[in-house]
Design a protein around this motif. Structure first.
Motif, PDB file in Angstrom:
ATOM      1  N   LEU A  11       0.840  -1.194   0.000  1.00 53.00           N
ATOM      2  CA  LEU A  11       0.000   0.000   0.000  1.00 53.00           C
ATOM      3  C   LEU A  11       0.874   1.242   0.000  1.00 53.00           C
ATOM      4  O   LEU A  11       1.906   1.282   0.663  1.00 53.00           O
ATOM      5  N   SER A  12       0.433   2.264  -0.701  1.00 57.25           N
ATOM      6  CA  SER A  12       1.089   3.555  -0.626  1.00 57.25           C
ATOM      7  C   SER A  12       0.423   4.312   0.516  1.00 57.25           C
ATOM      8  O   SER A  12      -0.754   4.677   0.423  1.00 57.25           O
ATOM      9  N   VAL A  13       1.154   4.529   1.606  1.00 60.98           N
ATOM     10  CA  VAL A  13       0.565   5.146   2.797  1.00 60.98           C
ATOM     11  C   VAL A  13       1.040   6.576   3.017  1.00 60.98           C
ATOM     12  O   VAL A  13       0.612   7.224   3.974  1.00 60.98           O
ATOM     13  N   ARG A  16      -1.161   9.486   4.426  1.00 61.68           N
ATOM     14  CA  ARG A  16      -2.425   8.904   4.901  1.00 61.68           C
ATOM     15  C   ARG A  16      -2.364   8.637   6.403  1.00 61.68           C
ATOM     16  O   ARG A  16      -1.305   8.430   6.968  1.00 61.68           O
ATOM     17  N   ASP A  17      -3.539   8.601   7.031  1.00 62.01           N
ATOM     18  CA  ASP A  17      -3.626   8.241   8.443  1.00 62.01           C
ATOM     19  C   ASP A  17      -3.476   6.731   8.586  1.00 62.01           C
ATOM     20  O   ASP A  17      -4.010   5.972   7.782  1.00 62.01           O
ATOM     21  N   ALA A  18      -2.727   6.322   9.606  1.00 64.94           N
ATOM     22  CA  ALA A  18      -2.545   4.903   9.894  1.00 64.94           C
ATOM     23  C   ALA A  18      -2.693   4.696  11.395  1.00 64.94           C
ATOM     24  O   ALA A  18      -2.095   5.419  12.185  1.00 64.94           O
ATOM     25  N   LYS A  30       5.757  -2.000  13.510  1.00 62.93           N
ATOM     26  CA  LYS A  30       4.784  -1.609  12.485  1.00 62.93           C
ATOM     27  C   LYS A  30       4.657  -0.090  12.405  1.00 62.93           C
ATOM     28  O   LYS A  30       4.626   0.485  11.317  1.00 62.93           O
ATOM     29  N   LEU A  34       5.518   2.258   9.157  1.00 63.06           N
ATOM     30  CA  LEU A  34       4.512   3.174   8.606  1.00 63.06           C
ATOM     31  C   LEU A  34       5.034   4.607   8.560  1.00 63.06           C
ATOM     32  O   LEU A  34       4.864   5.311   7.562  1.00 63.06           O
ATOM     33  N   CYS A  37       7.416   5.237   5.827  1.00 63.51           N
ATOM     34  CA  CYS A  37       6.744   5.300   4.531  1.00 63.51           C
ATOM     35  C   CYS A  37       5.913   6.572   4.375  1.00 63.51           C
ATOM     36  O   CYS A  37       5.223   6.740   3.367  1.00 63.51           O
ATOM     37  N   ALA A  39       3.424   7.778   6.490  1.00 59.26           N
ATOM     38  CA  ALA A  39       2.071   7.789   7.056  1.00 59.26           C
ATOM     39  C   ALA A  39       2.008   8.694   8.284  1.00 59.26           C
ATOM     40  O   ALA A  39       3.019   8.932   8.948  1.00 59.26           O
ATOM     41  N   VAL A  41       0.897   8.500  11.756  1.00 60.60           N
ATOM     42  CA  VAL A  41       0.657   7.348  12.630  1.00 60.60           C
ATOM     43  C   VAL A  41       0.028   7.777  13.948  1.00 60.60           C
ATOM     44  O   VAL A  41       0.483   8.721  14.588  1.00 60.60           O
TER      45      VAL A  41
END
Length: 70
Positions: A11-13, A16-18, A30, A34, A37, A39, A41
């Motif tokens: 996934l392209s994060v 984005r919210d993770a 993890k 994230l 990458c 995200a 978090v």
């Protein structure tokens, strides 16, 4: 593990919210991946292990110290 083959997903994060649910070393790993990458978090768990908590605070991540909702 049940012996079934893994279902691998990429996934392209970035940007984005993770949400990471957990407070142990696995959750820390993890969250770290994230963040690397790109995200945004957030962590939800009543307590984090010492290294994870220190890292969350140093990175300025959002941590909600509570049980996850169902």
């Amino acid at each position: 593990m049940t012996g079934r083959p893994a279902f691998v997903v990429a996934l392209s994060v970035a940007g984005r919210d993770a949400l990471v649910i957990g407070g142990d070393a696995e959750a820390h790993a993890k969250a770290r991946r994230l963040l690397l990458c790109g995200a945004r978090v957030a962590v939800v768990w009543p307590s984090l292990d010492a290294d994870f908590e220190a890292w969350v605070r140093a990175e300025g991540l959002r941590w909600e110290a509570r049980e996850p909702a169902e």
